[in-house]
Design a protein around this motif. Structure first.
Motif, PDB file in Angstrom:
ATOM      1  N   ALA A   4      60.303  20.974 -23.576  1.00 18.32           N
ATOM      2  CA  ALA A   4      59.517  20.092 -22.720  1.00 18.32           C
ATOM      3  C   ALA A   4      60.493  19.322 -21.850  1.00 18.32           C
ATOM      4  CB  ALA A   4      58.689  19.128 -23.557  1.00 18.32           C
ATOM      5  N   THR A   5      60.122  19.210 -20.594  1.00 12.24           N
ATOM      6  CA  THR A   5      60.980  18.504 -19.661  1.00 12.24           C
ATOM      7  C   THR A   5      60.247  17.280 -19.153  1.00 12.24           C
ATOM      8  OG1 THR A   5      61.965  20.582 -18.987  1.00 12.24           O
ATOM      9  CG2 THR A   5      62.254  18.742 -17.496  1.00 12.24           C
ATOM     10  N   PRO A   6      60.823  16.105 -19.215  1.00 14.56           N
ATOM     11  CA  PRO A   6      62.091  15.728 -19.841  1.00 14.56           C
ATOM     12  C   PRO A   6      61.923  15.541 -21.344  1.00 14.56           C
ATOM     13  CG  PRO A   6      61.101  13.796 -18.861  1.00 14.56           C
ATOM     14  CD  PRO A   6      60.193  14.961 -18.552  1.00 14.56           C
ATOM     15  N   SER A   7      63.013  15.418 -22.042  1.00 19.49           N
ATOM     16  CA  SER A   7      62.994  15.213 -23.481  1.00 19.49           C
ATOM     17  C   SER A   7      62.522  13.795 -23.796  1.00 19.49           C
ATOM     18  CB  SER A   7      64.402  15.418 -24.050  1.00 19.49           C
ATOM     19  OG  SER A   7      64.456  14.962 -25.387  1.00 19.49           O
ATOM     20  N   SER A   8      61.363  13.695 -24.447  1.00 19.57           N
ATOM     21  CA  SER A   8      60.845  12.364 -24.793  1.00 19.57           C
ATOM     22  C   SER A   8      61.704  11.711 -25.867  1.00 19.57           C
ATOM     23  CB  SER A   8      59.396  12.467 -25.260  1.00 19.57           C
ATOM     24  OG  SER A   8      59.297  13.293 -26.396  1.00 19.57           O
ATOM     25  N   HIS A   9      62.331  12.528 -26.723  1.00 20.83           N
ATOM     26  CA  HIS A   9      63.240  11.973 -27.736  1.00 20.83           C
ATOM     27  C   HIS A   9      64.387  11.226 -27.051  1.00 20.83           C
ATOM     28  CE1 HIS A   9      61.503  15.632 -29.627  1.00 20.83           C
ATOM     29  NE2 HIS A   9      61.380  14.827 -30.680  1.00 20.83           N
ATOM     30  N   TYR A  49      66.689  22.099 -23.767  1.00 24.43           N
ATOM     31  CA  TYR A  49      67.879  22.538 -23.051  1.00 24.43           C
ATOM     32  C   TYR A  49      68.654  21.311 -22.592  1.00 24.43           C
ATOM     33  CZ  TYR A  49      65.642  27.111 -22.850  1.00 24.43           C
ATOM     34  OH  TYR A  49      65.044  28.290 -23.181  1.00 24.43           O
ATOM     35  N   CYS A  50      69.886  21.544 -22.172  1.00 26.03           N
ATOM     36  CA  CYS A  50      70.735  20.452 -21.702  1.00 26.03           C
ATOM     37  C   CYS A  50      70.072  19.713 -20.537  1.00 26.03           C
ATOM     38  CB  CYS A  50      72.099  21.003 -21.296  1.00 26.03           C
ATOM     39  SG  CYS A  50      73.262  19.730 -20.779  1.00 26.03           S
ATOM     40  N   PHE A  51      69.444  20.457 -19.643  1.00 28.38           N
ATOM     41  CA  PHE A  51      68.764  19.843 -18.497  1.00 28.38           C
ATOM     42  C   PHE A  51      67.653  18.904 -18.962  1.00 28.38           C
ATOM     43  CE2 PHE A  51      65.319  19.915 -15.344  1.00 28.38           C
ATOM     44  CZ  PHE A  51      65.983  19.327 -14.285  1.00 28.38           C
TER      45      PHE A  51
END
Length: 109
Positions: A4-9, A49-51
């Motif tokens: 999921a983009t962006p990472s909520s974590h 992913y890193c992005f």
């Protein structure tokens, strides 16, 4: 694994870290240990992913700046509301009662 983009974590951890530093003025050791670990673990576990993590960091910084701008306005409103209540107490000649209630509220905190 899905992404999921962006990472909520990452967004939540970054904004919590920045808000804590802003309110306390100190870097807390548990954030220094857990936040970078969380950022890396989300990539290592193939959850993001890193992005996604980089975009989550960017969103976290954005959330921090929104809160940083909103909190002083809210605190000013709280102070104005407090002064209004105290002013009403003065007009009604209830200042002793108002001050006693305020002392109790401060003692309870």
């Amino acid at each position: 694994h899905g992404t999921a983009t962006p990472s909520s974590h990452t967004c939540t951890a970054a904004s919590a870290w920045l808000i804590t530093v802003w309110f306390t003025g100190r870097y807390h050791w548990w954030f220094l240990a857990t936040c970078p670990g969380l950022f890396l673990a989300t990539m290592y576990g193939s959850f993001h992913y890193c992005f996604d993590v980089q975009l989550g960091l960017l969103f976290g910084v954005g959330v921090f700046h929104i809160i940083r701008l909103a909190v002083p306005k809210w605190m000013d409103w709280q102070e104005d509301n407090h002064n209004l209540q105290k002013g009403l107490a003065v007009e009604m000649n209830l200042t002793d009662r108002y001050d006693a209630v305020e002392r109790n509220n401060v003692a309870d905190q």
